[in-house]
Every structure is written in structure tokens, then in C-alpha cells.
Design a protein around this motif. Sequence first.
Motif, short mmCIF file in Angstrom:
data_model
loop_
_atom_site.label_atom_id
_atom_site.label_comp_id
_atom_site.label_asym_id
_atom_site.label_seq_id
_atom_site.Cartn_x
_atom_site.Cartn_y
_atom_site.Cartn_z
N PRO A 246 0.80 -1.22 0.00
CA PRO A 246 0.00 0.00 0.00
C PRO A 246 0.82 1.27 0.00
O PRO A 246 0.28 2.35 -0.11
CB PRO A 246 -0.81 -0.11 1.30
N CYS B 39 -5.53 -0.68 -1.41
CA CYS B 39 -4.12 -0.41 -1.73
C CYS B 39 -3.23 -1.60 -1.39
O CYS B 39 -2.01 -1.53 -1.54
CB CYS B 39 -3.64 0.82 -0.97
N SER C 10 -6.73 -3.56 2.36
CA SER C 10 -7.37 -2.39 1.78
C SER C 10 -7.29 -2.46 0.26
O SER C 10 -6.67 -3.37 -0.30
CB SER C 10 -6.66 -1.11 2.26
N TYR D 34 -3.82 6.50 4.43
CA TYR D 34 -4.98 6.78 3.60
C TYR D 34 -4.82 6.05 2.28
O TYR D 34 -3.76 6.08 1.67
CB TYR D 34 -5.12 8.28 3.34
N CYS D 35 -5.89 5.40 1.84
CA CYS D 35 -5.86 4.68 0.56
C CYS D 35 -6.77 5.39 -0.43
O CYS D 35 -8.00 5.40 -0.23
CB CYS D 35 -6.32 3.23 0.76
N GLY E 275 0.39 4.38 -4.27
CA GLY E 275 -0.39 3.61 -3.31
C GLY E 275 -0.90 4.48 -2.19
O GLY E 275 -1.27 5.63 -2.39
N GLY E 276 -0.93 3.92 -0.98
CA GLY E 276 -1.47 4.65 0.15
C GLY E 276 -0.49 5.68 0.67
O GLY E 276 0.69 5.71 0.31
N ARG F 144 0.88 7.28 4.30
CA ARG F 144 0.91 6.92 5.70
C ARG F 144 1.76 7.87 6.51
O ARG F 144 2.53 8.66 5.97
CB ARG F 144 1.47 5.51 5.87
#
Length: 310
Positions: free
Chosen positions: A29, A144, A142, A155-156, A34-35, A37
Motif C-alpha cells: 500500500p 491499496c 485495503s 490513507y488509501c 499507493g497509500g 501513511r
Amino acid sequence: MEWKGRRQSGNIEDERGAGPVQGGMGGNPFGRGGGFRLPTGGGGRGGGMSIGTIIFLVVIYFVLKMMGIDMLQIMDGGQVSSPGVEQSQTRSPQGSAQEEETKAFVATVLAETEDTWNGIFQASGQTYVEPKLVLFRDGINSACGMASSASGPFYCPGDQKVYLDMAFFDELAQRFDAAGDFAEAYVIAHEVGHHVQNLLGILPKVNAQRQRMSEADSNQMSVRVELQADCFAGIWGKYTQQKGLLDQGDLEEALNAATQIGDDTLQKRTQGYVVPESFNHGTSAQRSTWFKRGFDSGKLSACDTFNGNI
């Protein structure tokens, strides 16, 4: 922060009873596109298992399965089952009294971010799509990819959700020396800031650019993304202050949290030296400066981290 007795968001998805992540072959992710963080100082690129290791583990799984031992059940919090012996298993997201209070706190802070960003978007003739916030323990899957608690909050963009492991706030206080409810609220507001970036079309544009960049340039672009999310968190802080919800020392808590999770501070703590070209979230000074800029101005226009020096 004066949060008790206020509205709690209905956009909380409680996955605490879902058990740890199964498998392990999901996507990363936190790769490019991707996500997004908060850094935890735990590793970087690379890692993963070789094909040979995966095949070996699959073989072991089926051998144990033939012996009546279900490893998936064990990983999911159950017990070893023997042939002919029934096992009962119950799962509940209900946690300790402290954890339930944390859930209420998270839901309240999320509601406050909803009020802030709904108002800002409405004032500019836009519609704010409220994100979901997923609470989990140990690991989560998730859009991601799969992530463990070691990944930190993220956050994805793929599913427009914020993911938060319930144990992170303890880590924030104990490992990062960033205790306080407004420090915790800053973490949530920062991840919601990434959602705002996504709605404004900033994340899709940045992700497309990063795919064509070198690793060093991609890291620099990531820093600009993260600092803007810090600035957006500061905007939320400004609106929270205007509501009279901040206690004395709350702003200092948030600024200290931003400082403690700066790339330079984290690298000094974990490895004893810094590698500036590997920074992807910003230095301690940058993170606290951009949060304060958003807090002082309360305006989106003050959070343009993509033009000029940061």
C-alpha cells in the motif's frame, strides 16, 4: 481538546474483530501511487518473500491441514482443532474500556474534520465526499493492498478510506514521545488531509508524475504531498480552535507530534544518522512549519507546497 459529548461520525468501520491479515500476497500500500501513511521508522523498500519460500509455506499448510491443524484458524485467533473435536470461536470488535474511549475519540475527531471540510468545500461551490475511517487490529486488507500495524496510519485513495490500528496512539506516546489528545487528533486530520488532496485531484496528478520519476525525485514529490497534508491538518486545527475546543497546550502537542515524526528525527532515532535523499515525509522543521502555516491562516491557498522551496 474538549471532545467529549460532541457529535461522533457515522463513517467509522470497526474491523477490530476481523482478525489478522490472511495470506500475504497482496500489494504494497505504500509503493508509488499507493497509500499515504505516517512514517513509523520501520523499514523501507524491498522485503517480501521469495517464490520458493511461499511454495514451502503452502506445502507446510496443507501437510498440517491433513493432520487436522488449521493454521488459518490459529492466525484468526482460534485454537488448534483436532479431528472429531468441535471448537467454538467468537469474535467481537468490543475492546477494553480504554479502547472503546479511543474509538469514541476517533469518531468525534472525524466528525469535526467532516464539519470543517464540508464547510470549506461548500463555500467554494464543491461537494465534500466524507471518507470512511477503518479501525483495525494487527493487520488489514485495503484497496491499496495488505498492511500490518507496523505500517502506521494510512490513507488509501483506491477506496477513499483512512486506516488506523488501535494500538498506534500508544506507540505515538511511548515510542515517539508525542502524547496528548490533540497530537492524536493531528494524526487523524493529516490522513484526512490526504483525502482532501484526492478530492481536489492533487493525488491522481502526483501519482501519475511519480511513476515517471527517479526514486530521489519521487521522494521529493512525496515530501511535498505530506507537507501539504500537514498544512491541511493545520487548517482543521484552526477551525477547531475557533470553536473553542482547544485546551492550553494543545497546539504545542500537535507541533511536537509533527516534530517527532519528521524524517530526520526518525532516522536519527532508528539508525543514528540521516539520509536526506531518502526523506519522503519532510524534516521535523518542515512538518511543524507547514502545520503551523495552515493553523495560522486557515486557508487552502496557504498550503501550496508544490511551488517554490519548502
